[in-house]
Design a protein around this motif. Sequence first.
Motif: not given
Length: 385
Positions: A20, A22, A37, A39, A41, A166, A169-170, A295
């Motif tokens: 997903t 950012l 930031w 995310k 989702e 997740l 990805e971060l 998130v």
Amino acid sequence: MTTALLPTGNRELLGLLGRTPLARVTTGLPCPHPGFWAKLEGLGAGGMKARAAVAMLLGARERGELPPGAPVVESTSGTLGIGLAFAGQALGHPVVLVGDTELEPSMRRLLRTYGVRLELVDRPAAEGGWQAARLARLRRLLTELPGAYWPDQYNNPDNVAGYASLAAELAAALDHLDILVCSVGTGGHSAGVIGPLRRHWPRLRLIGVDATGSTIFGQPARTRLMRGLGSSIHPRNVAYDAFDEVHWVGPAESADACRRLAAGNFVSGGWSTGAAALVAAWAARVHPGAVVATVFPDGPQRYLHSVFDDDFTTAHGLDLDRAATRPVEIPHPRAAEATGWTRCRTVTDPLATDGPPAPAGRRPPPAPTAAPHRPARRTPRKDTP
């Protein structure tokens, strides 16, 4: 029970999981802040909880607890239901969900459109509210459906494991991270991301966001307007010792943040998203130079007749113009009842009885980092906002 699913499922769907975008959020929430930031989702197939749903079903299959084509039964206030509908289609399992009459009509239609059998309870339990009533119906269904599997999202460690992607990805998207803000319902995504991320950044601070009226962090149980945030039970997946502090957010503050996000940053969501965004903006404001991320669990679509509806907020006594702009601080979760945005730097497991609670602020405040507002990606992706 009828279903169009084949026992083999459609595993190609798993290629849509995660990855997903950012986004950088800079709009005032409600006060100006340097930005954080988020995310997104809600833009992933099946939403954030598709990660956990797939992990729980795959884990059960590997252990032999979930035979091919067997039904999956779970209680949900909506978001996990979408994730399980996705996982059920991908892996070839019919899904039976227990909701309640507070579940939005649009969400009911959507779940049924995805092939879910939906059972609704029509009154909350005297103790434990809607959550307890749904679980009672669920246990009855397990006796009626031979071979049915209950993922038990609140206590299933595969829920936590599902968020390893997740975290990855971060970590791939950010050069550095000082503060992570996570909403808490089952405790899955906060527990699932904090371990891997602290291996990257050992000084990373974790702030939990709960709902007023939720019992997760030791507050008394009260009727909660916000769905998907907080709990009337004590999920075993909550990693209490990982949190540095907790904030309880009320529905007026959350709804105000959701509307400000939509009007100023074009990305928004529901109760959990608004509450997490509010606290992330506060953290960015009070820790200048720190890199803050959070998130956003879902998008705004299912909340058009609640969070974003003036008639709804008025009917429920939510005065968004008077929403708190900063938290009240209490020294311990049991020191006072949080009726609005409240902060506590002591985090305890409310079920623990051995010894006095330990203060949560184990890590020093984050030090400013160079170029804190540039998310240098190691691998460029098309979904970069």
